[in-house]
Design an enzyme around this catalytic site. Structure first.
Site, PDB file in Angstrom:
ATOM      1  N   ARG A   1      20.616 -30.312 -15.000  1.00  0.00           N
ATOM      2  CA  ARG A   1      19.240 -30.229 -14.517  1.00  0.00           C
ATOM      3  C   ARG A   1      19.161 -29.637 -13.113  1.00  0.00           C
ATOM      4  NH1 ARG A   1      16.918 -35.898 -17.077  1.00  0.00           N
ATOM      5  NH2 ARG A   1      16.023 -34.955 -18.956  1.00  0.00           N
TER       6      ARG A   1
ATOM      7  N   LYS B   1      16.794 -44.156 -32.678  1.00  0.00           N
ATOM      8  CA  LYS B   1      15.667 -44.833 -33.323  1.00  0.00           C
ATOM      9  C   LYS B   1      14.703 -43.886 -34.019  1.00  0.00           C
ATOM     10  CE  LYS B   1      15.549 -48.721 -30.056  1.00  0.00           C
ATOM     11  NZ  LYS B   1      14.695 -49.457 -29.075  1.00  0.00           N
TER      12      LYS B   1
ATOM     13  N   GLY C   1      17.746 -34.017 -23.300  1.00  0.00           N
ATOM     14  CA  GLY C   1      18.284 -35.374 -23.386  1.00  0.00           C
ATOM     15  C   GLY C   1      19.741 -35.414 -23.790  1.00  0.00           C
TER      16      GLY C   1
ATOM     17  N   GLY D   1      11.895 -35.827 -23.685  1.00  0.00           N
ATOM     18  CA  GLY D   1      10.615 -36.481 -23.969  1.00  0.00           C
ATOM     19  C   GLY D   1       9.459 -35.512 -23.973  1.00  0.00           C
TER      20      GLY D   1
END
Length: 399
Positions: free
Chosen positions: A35, A200, A356, A380
């Site tokens: 990043r 998830k 991510g 996200g």
């Protein structure tokens, strides 16, 4: 490069840049500087143009007050190395140190303010509190450039409110990210394949729901696959499972069949009796996806599935991948993630690694980042865009 036309001549101006410098740290050691590297082009372009560049960013999730472990000090040192110049560091966000540091800047110089989330106003839900902090940030600068794509889905002071108070522009990174995401959602070249992993199902519900009407194939791995397998009637042992999402997974499988979208689930799984830890040596074994033992948990897609996923990607013209196929941090459970990454490097078209853990996996597994069409810095934000949501940090720049 970003569109700075609205700012006019930047030489001699104080330009506040919202970057995303939220990198993983082991103590004060940066373990992945991706990043920071992605933030360099915009900062460098502004400095080269003679701007006095003031970088604001966050790291981790402090609770609105200073915490040593979340200080940006280690990041400042690495940014200076990458820019090839000394970078000044303010030890607060808008206080005496910030004001003095900004006041000392000369044309072409760069300063970084301490973690913006050390001020409670940054993330406050109270618009007055957030606005008051934005006023303080804006008072330090003459113009604002938004270049932290990883936070544009947040309505926060340094992302949203500051843009309402200063002449503003989109940085090079945000411009590139939004262009790529538009290509994924507006008439993508086909076949269009989406690969989803991670832990998830609930993290990806909106994406699956939206892309079932857009993608040709959905390949599903990672911890989220076990809820799908359970929804098909298979036992999953001790594997990660979201019982409350079983009906949702069944409905997705039914919708896919009705609309002709292929959902590809693993046919074999790499299991162990415990999650990887420093206390034990992994004991991986491969079992059919329909026969996971009661005492085992799935930690990666199996070799048969990895080959099937690679084959499903072989003729793709557009690919979006978000989420690893297994616990890639441990070599014994990295095979599925490695196979997907390798397949993406061979795509004849647009391949996008959706930020991510996927981006971290590409770097940890040693892939040349140039082999991918685009590696996003904002997992996200990418997901919310693909869900069809409006991103506040983008909308405020366009208004």
């Amino acid at each position: 490069m970003g569109n700075y036309d609205g700012l006019g001549e930047v030489a001699g101006k104080r330009v506040l840049v919202r970057s995303d410098l939220n990198v993983p740290l082991d103590g004060t050691t940066i373990t992945d500087d991706g990043r920071i590297r992605a933030s360099v082009p915009t900062i460098k372009a502004l400095a080269d143009a003679g701007a006095r560049v003031i970088v604001t960013a966050h790291l981790g999730r402090p609770k609105g007050a200073p915490e040593d472990r979340y200080s940006l000090r280690p990041v400042v040192a690495r940014l200076g190395e990458l820019l090839g110049q000394e970078v000044a560091f303010a030890t607060d966000t808008v206080g005496e140190s910030a004001q003095a540091t900004v006041g000392d800047l000369q044309d072409g110089q760069v300063a970084v303010l301490e973690n913006v989330r050390f001020n409670a106003g940054e993330t406050s839900k109270d618009e007055a509190e957030r606005g008051a902090f934005a006023d303080q940030l804006a008072s330090l600068a003459d113009a604002f450039v938004s270049d932290g794509f990883g936070v544009v889905h947040r309505k926060q002071a340094s992302v949203y409110d500051v843009a309402q108070r200063l002449p503003h522009a989109m940085g090079a990174l945000v411009a590139k990210e939004t262009d790529v995401l538009r290509r994924l959602t507006a008439d993508p070249e086909r076949p269009y394949v989406v690969v989803l992993g991670g832990s998830k199902v609930s993290d990806k519900l909106g994406v699956i729901d939206n892309l079932l009407g857009k993608a040709d194939k959905l390949l599903i791995g990672g911890g989220m696959v076990f809820t799908f397998l359970k929804a098909q009637g298979h036992e999953v042992g001790k594997s990660l499972l979201e019982e409350d999402q079983l009906d949702t997974c069944r409905s997705y499988l039914e919708r896919a069949e009705q609309t002709g979208v292929q959902i590809l689930l693993p046919t074999d799984i790499v299991v162990d009796t415990a999650f990887p830890s420093a206390e034990r040596t992994p004991e991986p074994r491969v079992v059919p996806a329909s026969e996971i033992p009661a005492d085992a948990l799935g930690l990666d897609i199996g070799p048969e599935s990895a080959a099937a996923f690679a084959a499903a990607l072989s003729d793709a013209r557009t690919v979006f991948w978000n989420g690893p196929m297994g616990v890639f941090e441990t070599d014994a459970f990295a095979g599925g993630t490695r196979a997907v990454a390798e397949a993406l490097t061979k795509v004849d078209g647009l391949s996008v690694v959706g930020g991510g853990d996927s981006a971290a996996a590409v770097r940890k597994l040693g892939f040349d980042q140039g082999g991918f069409g685009h590696i996003s810095t904002g997992g996200g934000a990418s997901l919310e865009y693909l869900e069809g949501k409006e991103l506040p940090g983008i909308k405020v720049l366009e208004d």
